[in-house]
Design a protein around this motif. Structure first.
Motif, PDB file in Angstrom:
ATOM      1  N   ASN A 143       1.064  -1.260  -0.370  1.00  0.00           N
ATOM      2  CA  ASN A 143      -0.083   0.401   0.052  1.00  0.00           C
ATOM      3  C   ASN A 143       0.696   1.009  -0.050  1.00  0.00           C
ATOM      4  O   ASN A 143       2.078   1.157  -0.412  1.00  0.00           O
ATOM      5  CB  ASN A 143      -0.761  -0.112   1.392  1.00  0.00           C
ATOM      6  CG  ASN A 143      -1.609  -1.267   1.129  1.00  0.00           C
ATOM      7  OD1 ASN A 143      -3.035  -1.095   0.567  1.00  0.00           O
ATOM      8  ND2 ASN A 143      -1.315  -2.601   1.459  1.00  0.00           N
ATOM      9  N   ILE A 144       0.803   2.383   0.051  1.00  0.00           N
ATOM     10  CA  ILE A 144       1.341   3.664   0.472  1.00  0.00           C
ATOM     11  C   ILE A 144       0.792   4.260   1.473  1.00  0.00           C
ATOM     12  O   ILE A 144       0.096   4.285   2.185  1.00  0.00           O
ATOM     13  CB  ILE A 144       0.766   4.548  -0.952  1.00  0.00           C
ATOM     14  CG1 ILE A 144       1.901   5.220  -1.074  1.00  0.00           C
ATOM     15  CG2 ILE A 144      -0.579   5.412  -1.172  1.00  0.00           C
ATOM     16  CD1 ILE A 144       2.075   5.591  -2.937  1.00  0.00           C
ATOM     17  N   GLY A 145       2.047   5.309   2.180  1.00  0.00           N
ATOM     18  CA  GLY A 145       1.604   5.926   3.412  1.00  0.00           C
ATOM     19  C   GLY A 145       2.543   6.710   2.919  1.00  0.00           C
ATOM     20  O   GLY A 145       3.367   7.293   2.387  1.00  0.00           O
ATOM     21  N   MET A 146       2.051   8.070   3.858  1.00  0.00           N
ATOM     22  CA  MET A 146       2.354   9.310   3.950  1.00  0.00           C
ATOM     23  C   MET A 146       3.093   9.545   5.346  1.00  0.00           C
ATOM     24  O   MET A 146       2.345   9.275   5.923  1.00  0.00           O
ATOM     25  CB  MET A 146       1.831  10.215   3.101  1.00  0.00           C
ATOM     26  CG  MET A 146       2.318  11.930   3.350  1.00  0.00           C
ATOM     27  SD  MET A 146       1.406  12.843   2.348  1.00  0.00           S
ATOM     28  CE  MET A 146       1.559  12.243   0.657  1.00  0.00           C
ATOM     29  N   ASP A 147       4.436  10.321   5.822  1.00  0.00           N
ATOM     30  CA  ASP A 147       4.941  10.377   6.944  1.00  0.00           C
ATOM     31  C   ASP A 147       3.452  11.536   7.615  1.00  0.00           C
ATOM     32  O   ASP A 147       3.890  12.739   7.313  1.00  0.00           O
ATOM     33  CB  ASP A 147       6.239  11.318   6.525  1.00  0.00           C
ATOM     34  CG  ASP A 147       6.543  11.557   7.806  1.00  0.00           C
ATOM     35  OD1 ASP A 147       6.505  10.788   9.289  1.00  0.00           O
ATOM     36  OD2 ASP A 147       7.237  12.555   8.520  1.00  0.00           O
ATOM     37  N   TYR A 148       3.601  10.812   8.489  1.00  0.00           N
ATOM     38  CA  TYR A 148       2.470  11.770   9.936  1.00  0.00           C
ATOM     39  C   TYR A 148       2.729  13.092   9.750  1.00  0.00           C
ATOM     40  O   TYR A 148       3.758  12.430  11.267  1.00  0.00           O
ATOM     41  CB  TYR A 148       2.014  10.669  10.588  1.00  0.00           C
ATOM     42  CG  TYR A 148       0.650  11.123  12.244  1.00  0.00           C
ATOM     43  CD1 TYR A 148      -0.570  11.555  11.647  1.00  0.00           C
ATOM     44  CD2 TYR A 148       1.256  10.855  13.042  1.00  0.00           C
ATOM     45  CE1 TYR A 148      -0.795  12.516  12.390  1.00  0.00           C
ATOM     46  CE2 TYR A 148       0.177  11.663  14.242  1.00  0.00           C
ATOM     47  CZ  TYR A 148      -0.838  12.519  13.762  1.00  0.00           C
ATOM     48  OH  TYR A 148      -1.938  12.989  14.684  1.00  0.00           O
ATOM     49  N   LEU A 149       2.276  14.278  10.375  1.00  0.00           N
ATOM     50  CA  LEU A 149       3.041  15.432  10.746  1.00  0.00           C
ATOM     51  C   LEU A 149       2.376  15.736  11.860  1.00  0.00           C
ATOM     52  O   LEU A 149       1.215  16.423  11.721  1.00  0.00           O
ATOM     53  CB  LEU A 149       2.780  16.684   9.799  1.00  0.00           C
ATOM     54  CG  LEU A 149       3.968  16.034   8.508  1.00  0.00           C
ATOM     55  CD1 LEU A 149       2.818  17.013   7.436  1.00  0.00           C
ATOM     56  CD2 LEU A 149       5.264  15.367   8.676  1.00  0.00           C
ATOM     57  N   PRO A 150       2.668  14.772  13.217  1.00  0.00           N
ATOM     58  CA  PRO A 150       1.816  15.275  14.669  1.00  0.00           C
ATOM     59  C   PRO A 150       1.604  16.810  14.519  1.00  0.00           C
ATOM     60  O   PRO A 150       3.000  17.557  14.516  1.00  0.00           O
ATOM     61  CB  PRO A 150       2.519  14.670  15.822  1.00  0.00           C
ATOM     62  CG  PRO A 150       4.176  14.228  15.320  1.00  0.00           C
ATOM     63  CD  PRO A 150       3.390  14.814  13.501  1.00  0.00           C
ATOM     64  N   GLY A 151       0.634  17.355  15.178  1.00  0.00           N
ATOM     65  CA  GLY A 151       0.156  18.338  15.410  1.00  0.00           C
ATOM     66  C   GLY A 151       0.177  19.766  14.832  1.00  0.00           C
ATOM     67  O   GLY A 151       0.052  21.115  14.360  1.00  0.00           O
ATOM     68  N   SER A 152       0.392  18.787  13.196  1.00  0.00           N
ATOM     69  CA  SER A 152      -0.395  19.943  11.787  1.00  0.00           C
ATOM     70  C   SER A 152      -1.102  19.993  12.292  1.00  0.00           C
ATOM     71  O   SER A 152      -2.515  20.125  12.690  1.00  0.00           O
ATOM     72  CB  SER A 152       0.093  19.152  10.382  1.00  0.00           C
ATOM     73  OG  SER A 152      -0.817  17.977  10.766  1.00  0.00           O
ATOM     74  N   VAL A 153      -1.772  21.526  11.228  1.00  0.00           N
ATOM     75  CA  VAL A 153      -3.446  22.157  11.529  1.00  0.00           C
ATOM     76  C   VAL A 153      -3.145  22.343   9.482  1.00  0.00           C
ATOM     77  O   VAL A 153      -2.620  22.278   9.147  1.00  0.00           O
ATOM     78  CB  VAL A 153      -3.731  23.098  12.319  1.00  0.00           C
ATOM     79  CG1 VAL A 153      -2.765  23.274  13.772  1.00  0.00           C
ATOM     80  CG2 VAL A 153      -3.092  24.407  11.657  1.00  0.00           C
ATOM     81  N   THR A 154      -5.150  22.287   9.628  1.00  0.00           N
ATOM     82  CA  THR A 154      -5.528  22.714   8.040  1.00  0.00           C
ATOM     83  C   THR A 154      -5.454  24.253   8.045  1.00  0.00           C
ATOM     84  O   THR A 154      -5.847  24.546   8.139  1.00  0.00           O
ATOM     85  CB  THR A 154      -6.817  22.407   8.072  1.00  0.00           C
ATOM     86  OG1 THR A 154      -6.967  20.558   8.227  1.00  0.00           O
ATOM     87  CG2 THR A 154      -7.468  22.346   6.325  1.00  0.00           C
ATOM     88  N   PHE A 155      -4.468  23.906   6.237  1.00  0.00           N
ATOM     89  CA  PHE A 155      -4.673  25.806   5.652  1.00  0.00           C
ATOM     90  C   PHE A 155      -5.673  26.319   5.676  1.00  0.00           C
ATOM     91  O   PHE A 155      -6.573  26.171   5.539  1.00  0.00           O
ATOM     92  CB  PHE A 155      -3.733  25.092   4.068  1.00  0.00           C
ATOM     93  CG  PHE A 155      -3.464  26.618   3.990  1.00  0.00           C
ATOM     94  CD1 PHE A 155      -2.792  27.443   3.641  1.00  0.00           C
ATOM     95  CD2 PHE A 155      -4.893  27.256   2.770  1.00  0.00           C
ATOM     96  CE1 PHE A 155      -2.493  28.825   3.310  1.00  0.00           C
ATOM     97  CE2 PHE A 155      -4.714  28.133   1.996  1.00  0.00           C
ATOM     98  CZ  PHE A 155      -3.763  29.022   2.514  1.00  0.00           C
ATOM     99  N   ASP A 156      -5.541  27.549   6.316  1.00  0.00           N
ATOM    100  CA  ASP A 156      -5.897  28.148   6.478  1.00  0.00           C
ATOM    101  C   ASP A 156      -6.028  29.808   5.383  1.00  0.00           C
ATOM    102  O   ASP A 156      -5.204  30.304   5.844  1.00  0.00           O
ATOM    103  CB  ASP A 156      -6.829  28.764   8.263  1.00  0.00           C
ATOM    104  CG  ASP A 156      -8.481  29.571   7.603  1.00  0.00           C
ATOM    105  OD1 ASP A 156      -8.463  29.857   6.483  1.00  0.00           O
ATOM    106  OD2 ASP A 156      -8.713  30.263   9.403  1.00  0.00           O
ATOM    107  N   PRO A 157      -7.070  29.467   4.358  1.00  0.00           N
ATOM    108  CA  PRO A 157      -6.667  30.749   3.136  1.00  0.00           C
ATOM    109  C   PRO A 157      -7.106  32.357   4.076  1.00  0.00           C
ATOM    110  O   PRO A 157      -6.313  33.455   3.607  1.00  0.00           O
ATOM    111  CB  PRO A 157      -7.430  30.380   2.011  1.00  0.00           C
ATOM    112  CG  PRO A 157      -8.765  29.808   2.570  1.00  0.00           C
ATOM    113  CD  PRO A 157      -8.108  28.403   4.163  1.00  0.00           C
ATOM    114  N   VAL A 158      -7.622  32.705   5.010  1.00  0.00           N
ATOM    115  CA  VAL A 158      -8.105  33.062   5.915  1.00  0.00           C
ATOM    116  C   VAL A 158      -6.815  33.947   6.449  1.00  0.00           C
ATOM    117  O   VAL A 158      -6.330  35.107   6.304  1.00  0.00           O
ATOM    118  CB  VAL A 158      -9.464  33.610   6.095  1.00  0.00           C
ATOM    119  CG1 VAL A 158      -9.916  35.064   7.397  1.00  0.00           C
ATOM    120  CG2 VAL A 158      -9.948  33.288   5.615  1.00  0.00           C
TER     121      VAL A 158
END
Length: 268
Positions: free
Chosen positions: A104-119
């Motif tokens: 399968n495929i995986g992507m490095d988990y980024l703890p503490g990341s937040v969703t980008f807010d364009p505002v």
């Protein structure tokens, strides 16, 4: 490590040791897993949603972004043992794991990341332009204000979730003729209004994405992800079709860039 004979690129392979928690979003039903290198990864299952085509798009588009010097978490192959399903009480998760045995495929988990807010966040014009160019090139339909698929981690933008890219491979009808098509949905891109000179960034990105780089990226696709649900009968033929489409798309004129420029002018 996965090292195709025809590729100079290497992707690490890890083994899933523990299913941590589901991320109940999107059609791919991703999950956070722990691997035998003690790392944590966001796993995309081959048995979910659009199957291996979503994994191919994740792999190819993600490594194209990296080759274009865009910020993408490390992508790894994840070996999943169906026996891991025995430790999960949820029948839906059990079925997903059992149907996803193998790579399968995986992507490095980024703890503490937040969703980008364009505002709240305003990326630099060059970075915004590069991301707009990239998403138009790989026909990524999923980078909108509603769902940006970008994270802020340590004050830096990270691009994630490219499984909806390369939508041409869901049909393969006239794919070479369609390789030069514009990408009208770029008008909905979350970063379009932040972009600077798209013509200038076009020159830079095209220079970074050399033909041999495209071949190396496509060579990473595992053989058993290819041929199935396609018009091709041989792995080599299928792999070459990806290379042809992506290479042809870089041949002038770049209608996908012109469409982005037009869409941006309508927003100003």
């Amino acid at each position: 490590m996965f090292r195709p004979a025809t590729s100079e690129m290497i992707l690490r392979t890890v083994k899933a040791t523990r299913y941590v928690t589901p991320l109940r979003e999107g059609g791919s039903l991703p999950a956070i897993i722990e691997a035998d290198d003690d790392g944590m990864y966001v796993l995309k299952f081959r048995g979910a949603g659009q199957g291996v085509k979503a994994l191919i798009a994740e792999l190819v588009a993600g490594e194209i972004a990296r080759s274009c010097e865009l910020p993408v978490p490390e992508i790894v192959f994840v070996e999943l043992d169906p026996e891991l399903a025995r430790t999960e009480p949820d029948p839906e998760i059990q079925d997903l794991i059992r149907s996803s045995g193998g790579i399968n495929i995986g992507m490095d988990y980024l703890p503490g990341s937040v969703t980008f807010d364009p505002v709240a966040e305003q990326p630099e014009a060059d970075l915004a332009s590069a991301i707009v160019w990239f998403d138009a090139y790989v026909t990524n339909v999923d980078r909108t204000p509603r769902n940006s698929n970008m994270l802020m981690w340590h004050r830096r933008l990270q691009l994630i979730d490219h499984g909806s890219s390369l939508y041409f491979h869901h049909g393969w009808i006239n794919y070479l003729e369609r390789s030069g098509d514009p990408f009208p949905l770029i008008k909905d891109h979350v970063l379009l209004r932040f972009a600077g000179s798209l013509r200038q960034i076009d020159e830079k990105m095209t220079a970074l994405l050399r033909p041999d780089k495209i071949e190396s990226i496509v060579a990473l696709i595992p053989d058993d992800w290819l041929v199935r649900e396609s018009p091709f009968t041989e792995v080599k033929q299928h792999r070459e079709a990806y290379v042809e489409y992506l290479s042809n798309r870089l041949s002038p004129p770049h209608l996908f860039v012109e469409e982005a420029i037009r869409a941006r002018s309508l927003q100003l």
